[in-house]
Design a protein around this motif. Structure first.
Motif, PDB file in Angstrom:
ATOM      1  N   GLY A 127      15.323  -5.478  -1.877  1.00  0.00           N
ATOM      2  CA  GLY A 127      14.114  -5.684  -2.655  1.00  0.00           C
ATOM      3  C   GLY A 127      14.182  -4.957  -3.977  1.00  0.00           C
ATOM      4  N   PRO A 128      13.159  -5.140  -4.822  1.00  0.00           N
ATOM      5  CA  PRO A 128      13.086  -4.403  -6.087  1.00  0.00           C
ATOM      6  C   PRO A 128      12.795  -2.925  -5.819  1.00  0.00           C
ATOM      7  N   ARG A 129      13.178  -2.063  -6.745  1.00  0.00           N
ATOM      8  CA  ARG A 129      12.700  -0.675  -6.653  1.00  0.00           C
ATOM      9  C   ARG A 129      11.185  -0.718  -6.795  1.00  0.00           C
ATOM     10  N   MET A 130      10.526   0.187  -6.125  1.00  0.00           N
ATOM     11  CA  MET A 130       9.069   0.137  -6.065  1.00  0.00           C
ATOM     12  C   MET A 130       8.448   1.435  -6.546  1.00  0.00           C
ATOM     13  N   LEU A 131       7.406   1.303  -7.354  1.00  0.00           N
ATOM     14  CA  LEU A 131       6.477   2.389  -7.635  1.00  0.00           C
ATOM     15  C   LEU A 131       5.172   1.994  -6.961  1.00  0.00           C
ATOM     16  N   VAL A 132       4.522   2.930  -6.290  1.00  0.00           N
ATOM     17  CA  VAL A 132       3.448   2.546  -5.381  1.00  0.00           C
ATOM     18  C   VAL A 132       2.182   3.368  -5.581  1.00  0.00           C
ATOM     19  N   ALA A 133       1.049   2.663  -5.635  1.00  0.00           N
ATOM     20  CA  ALA A 133      -0.269   3.245  -5.432  1.00  0.00           C
ATOM     21  C   ALA A 133      -0.746   2.696  -4.088  1.00  0.00           C
ATOM     22  N   PRO A 134      -0.745   3.500  -3.025  1.00  0.00           N
ATOM     23  CA  PRO A 134      -0.953   2.956  -1.674  1.00  0.00           C
ATOM     24  C   PRO A 134      -2.291   2.263  -1.484  1.00  0.00           C
ATOM     25  N   HIS A 135      -3.369   2.818  -2.053  1.00  0.00           N
ATOM     26  CA  HIS A 135      -4.704   2.271  -1.815  1.00  0.00           C
ATOM     27  C   HIS A 135      -5.501   2.218  -3.116  1.00  0.00           C
ATOM     28  N   LEU A 136      -6.513   1.381  -3.109  1.00  0.00           N
ATOM     29  CA  LEU A 136      -7.468   1.309  -4.206  1.00  0.00           C
ATOM     30  C   LEU A 136      -8.629   2.237  -3.887  1.00  0.00           C
ATOM     31  N   ILE A 137      -8.742   3.322  -4.611  1.00  0.00           N
ATOM     32  CA  ILE A 137      -9.879   4.222  -4.430  1.00  0.00           C
ATOM     33  C   ILE A 137     -11.101   3.543  -5.030  1.00  0.00           C
ATOM     34  N   SER A 138     -12.131   3.380  -4.213  1.00  0.00           N
ATOM     35  CA  SER A 138     -13.246   2.529  -4.608  1.00  0.00           C
ATOM     36  C   SER A 138     -14.565   3.150  -4.189  1.00  0.00           C
ATOM     37  N   ALA A 139     -15.580   2.910  -4.988  1.00  0.00           N
ATOM     38  CA  ALA A 139     -16.931   3.253  -4.571  1.00  0.00           C
ATOM     39  C   ALA A 139     -17.321   2.391  -3.375  1.00  0.00           C
ATOM     40  N   ARG A 140     -18.157   2.917  -2.513  1.00  0.00           N
ATOM     41  CA  ARG A 140     -18.665   2.104  -1.410  1.00  0.00           C
ATOM     42  C   ARG A 140     -19.488   0.946  -1.977  1.00  0.00           C
ATOM     43  N   GLY A 141     -19.216  -0.237  -1.446  1.00  0.00           N
ATOM     44  CA  GLY A 141     -19.844  -1.428  -1.993  1.00  0.00           C
ATOM     45  C   GLY A 141     -19.099  -1.990  -3.180  1.00  0.00           C
ATOM     46  N   GLY A 142     -18.008  -1.313  -3.585  1.00  0.00           N
ATOM     47  CA  GLY A 142     -17.224  -1.756  -4.728  1.00  0.00           C
ATOM     48  C   GLY A 142     -16.066  -2.656  -4.313  1.00  0.00           C
ATOM     49  N   HIS A 143     -15.130  -2.852  -5.223  1.00  0.00           N
ATOM     50  CA  HIS A 143     -14.094  -3.861  -5.066  1.00  0.00           C
ATOM     51  C   HIS A 143     -13.177  -3.593  -3.874  1.00  0.00           C
ATOM     52  N   GLY A 144     -13.001  -2.319  -3.489  1.00  0.00           N
ATOM     53  CA  GLY A 144     -12.079  -2.010  -2.405  1.00  0.00           C
ATOM     54  C   GLY A 144     -12.731  -1.771  -1.065  1.00  0.00           C
ATOM     55  N   ASP A 145     -14.021  -2.007  -0.959  1.00  0.00           N
ATOM     56  CA  ASP A 145     -14.759  -1.795   0.294  1.00  0.00           C
ATOM     57  C   ASP A 145     -15.012  -3.151   0.950  1.00  0.00           C
ATOM     58  N   PHE A 146     -14.319  -3.407   2.067  1.00  0.00           N
ATOM     59  CA  PHE A 146     -14.446  -4.694   2.750  1.00  0.00           C
ATOM     60  C   PHE A 146     -15.257  -4.589   4.034  1.00  0.00           C
ATOM     61  N   SER A 147     -15.988  -3.485   4.195  1.00  0.00           N
ATOM     62  CA  SER A 147     -16.804  -3.359   5.398  1.00  0.00           C
ATOM     63  C   SER A 147     -17.890  -4.436   5.454  1.00  0.00           C
ATOM     64  N   HIS A 148     -18.222  -5.002   4.302  1.00  0.00           N
ATOM     65  CA  HIS A 148     -19.230  -6.063   4.245  1.00  0.00           C
ATOM     66  C   HIS A 148     -18.792  -7.302   5.023  1.00  0.00           C
ATOM     67  N   THR A 149     -17.474  -7.446   5.252  1.00  0.00           N
ATOM     68  CA  THR A 149     -16.982  -8.622   5.967  1.00  0.00           C
ATOM     69  C   THR A 149     -17.186  -8.515   7.469  1.00  0.00           C
ATOM     70  N   LEU A 150     -17.547  -7.334   7.959  1.00  0.00           N
ATOM     71  CA  LEU A 150     -17.807  -7.151   9.380  1.00  0.00           C
ATOM     72  C   LEU A 150     -19.150  -7.761   9.775  1.00  0.00           C
ATOM     73  N   GLY A 151     -19.239  -8.221  11.013  1.00  0.00           N
ATOM     74  CA  GLY A 151     -20.515  -8.698  11.519  1.00  0.00           C
ATOM     75  C   GLY A 151     -21.500  -7.551  11.670  1.00  0.00           C
ATOM     76  N   ASP A 152     -22.775  -7.900  11.747  1.00  0.00           N
ATOM     77  CA  ASP A 152     -23.818  -6.876  11.848  1.00  0.00           C
ATOM     78  C   ASP A 152     -23.577  -5.910  13.004  1.00  0.00           C
ATOM     79  N   GLN A 153     -23.030  -6.420  14.113  1.00  0.00           N
ATOM     80  CA  GLN A 153     -22.867  -5.576  15.288  1.00  0.00           C
ATOM     81  C   GLN A 153     -21.804  -4.500  15.091  1.00  0.00           C
ATOM     82  N   TYR A 154     -20.978  -4.640  14.021  1.00  0.00           N
ATOM     83  CA  TYR A 154     -19.922  -3.662  13.779  1.00  0.00           C
ATOM     84  C   TYR A 154     -20.221  -2.737  12.604  1.00  0.00           C
ATOM     85  N   GLN A 155     -21.368  -2.853  11.993  1.00  0.00           N
ATOM     86  CA  GLN A 155     -21.658  -2.095  10.794  1.00  0.00           C
ATOM     87  C   GLN A 155     -21.737  -0.585  11.043  1.00  0.00           C
ATOM     88  N   SER A 156     -21.879  -0.169  12.303  1.00  0.00           N
ATOM     89  CA  SER A 156     -21.861   1.259  12.588  1.00  0.00           C
ATOM     90  C   SER A 156     -20.446   1.812  12.643  1.00  0.00           C
TER      91      SER A 156
END
Length: 409
Positions: A127-156
């Protein structure tokens, strides 16, 4: 192993036009000579590239090798499965001519992209040599927060789907240090909302100036550059004030904000293929079949601003570094960023420099991005002339990385 490349038109990564037909001698992984004619010595492998244009290896400064266009589809896989699924992706990118990539976020809470980086460096996988940023640091409710995709029963139980969410200066500071402790080369954060995330808008600025200042200064103190996912004008301005090295996307930035970036020496990675393709098809029902309604609606709202923004970039003198957002679309198509850039008014020479010498500047890789004696032998070739037909960038049939041939005509 020594290799002599002969017969091709050579472009050095810096000039506005190719230099003409030249021979290139590679020894011990580095370029040692570039001349009109170099005699073949005993024991030297000769590769005839007549009819080709030779360039430095391309660099894609914005990839997601562990993500597929169905972003949430990978959430059900283990980190091991995610890494294994990325092996053919890495090989594809290398065989496309991309000998270096910067991977800016995986879609799981683990650090599989760091393991992939290290495995490539150790020669365990191709593969190509890689430089890496492992995660997107995001505000809650922002672009990197996917908890909204969970059903209501999993929001806790949203922790894993929040990925690298962090709010407030103290939590942000801790998250940056955690990423660097794990081995991050870069720190990426969400300065604005996005198009593919369900609970925000690309014009919304999701971190305050103090939060961005804290994030960038914490990374800088530990020797790491920062770059934001950022569309809206105010988000770009806050990130530039904070001291980021590049802006990812920036497609809604005004001409005045681009000038601010230029004044501060900030690079732009405009990822135009994925953004403009969606914007140009905003009103095409067939194009959006099976895609989220909220995503299409955002492109309909911002269509004109996105198309105007591309014209602002082409008309400016800002330093453009090539990046694609591959993973948001099939990785094999990342080369299509070149013709997309040219379609907006960017010259072929500027687009090619964006993927070679300018990308190397952004990533601070002094030995790469240019063909000259002493440089690392990352060399690719394609049949034809990309300066007159940019589409030949999708036909790369010779790839050398650090003197090792990975693909040949």
């Amino acid at each position: 192993m020594s290799t002599l490349l002969t017969g091709a038109t050579v472009w050095d990564g810096l000039s506005d036009t190719p230099a003409g037909v030249r021979d290139i001698l590679v020894e011990d992984g580095r370029i040692t000579r570039i001349e009109a004619s170099i005699p073949a010595s005993e024991g030297v492998e000769v590769i005839d590239l007549t009819g080709h244009t030779v360039t430095p290896g391309f660099m894609d400064c914005h990839t997601h090798v562990t993500i597929t266009p169905d972003i949430t589809g990978g959430f059900g896989r283990s980190a091991t499965a995610t890494a294994l699924a990325s092996l053919p992706v890495l090989r594809t990118l290398l065989h496309n001519g991309f000998t270096t990539i910067r991977d800016l976020t995986g879609a799981d809470p683990d650090y599989s992209t760091l393991d992939l980086r290290d495995a490539v460096a150790e020669g365990l996988i191709e593969g190509p040599r890689m430089l890496v940023a492992p995660h997107l640091i995001s505000a809650r409710g922002g672009h990197g927060d996917f908890s909204h995709t969970l059903g209501d029963q999993y929001q806790s139980l949203p922790r894993l789907m929040e990925l690298a969410a962090a709010d407030g200066c103290d939590e942000i500071r801790t998250r940056v240090r955690t990423e660097i402790r794990a081995g991050a080369d870069w720190i990426k954060f969400g300065a604005t909302g996005g198009f593919s995330s369900p609970s925000d808008d690309p014009t919304q600025t999701t971190y305050t100036q103090d939060e961005m200042d804290t994030l960038v200064s914490t990374a800088r103190d530990l020797g790491r550059p920062s770059t934001p996912h950022c569309y809206g004008d105010e988000g770009v301005r806050r990130a530039v004030r904070a001291g980021v090295r590049s802006i990812e996307h920036g497609n809604l930035a005004t001409a005045e904000t681009l000038q601010m970036m230029m004044d501060k020496g900030v690079y732009l990675v405009p990822t135009q293929l994925t953004v403009l393709d969606d914007a140009r098809h905003a009103d095409d029902d067939a194009f959006w079949k099976g895609q989220p309604v909220y995503k299409r609606r955002k492109f309909q709202i911002h269509q004109k601003a996105l198309l105007d923004g591309a014209e602002h970039v082409a008309a400016s003198d800002i330093k453009i570094a090539f990046g694609t957002d591959a993973g948001m679309f099939p990785h094999a198509e990342n080369w299509k960023e070149f013709p997309t850039m040219v379609s907006t008014g960017i010259t072929p020479a500027r687009a090619l420099k964006a993927a070679t010498s300018v990308a190397a500047e952004l990533l601070e890789l002094d030995g790469l991005g240019v063909l000259s004696p002493g440089k690392i032998a990352d060399i690719i070739a394609m049949p034809g002339d990309p300066f007159t037909d940019i589409d030949v960038t999708g036909k790369v049939d010779f790839v050398m990385k650090e003197g090792t041939v990975h693909k040949r005509p």
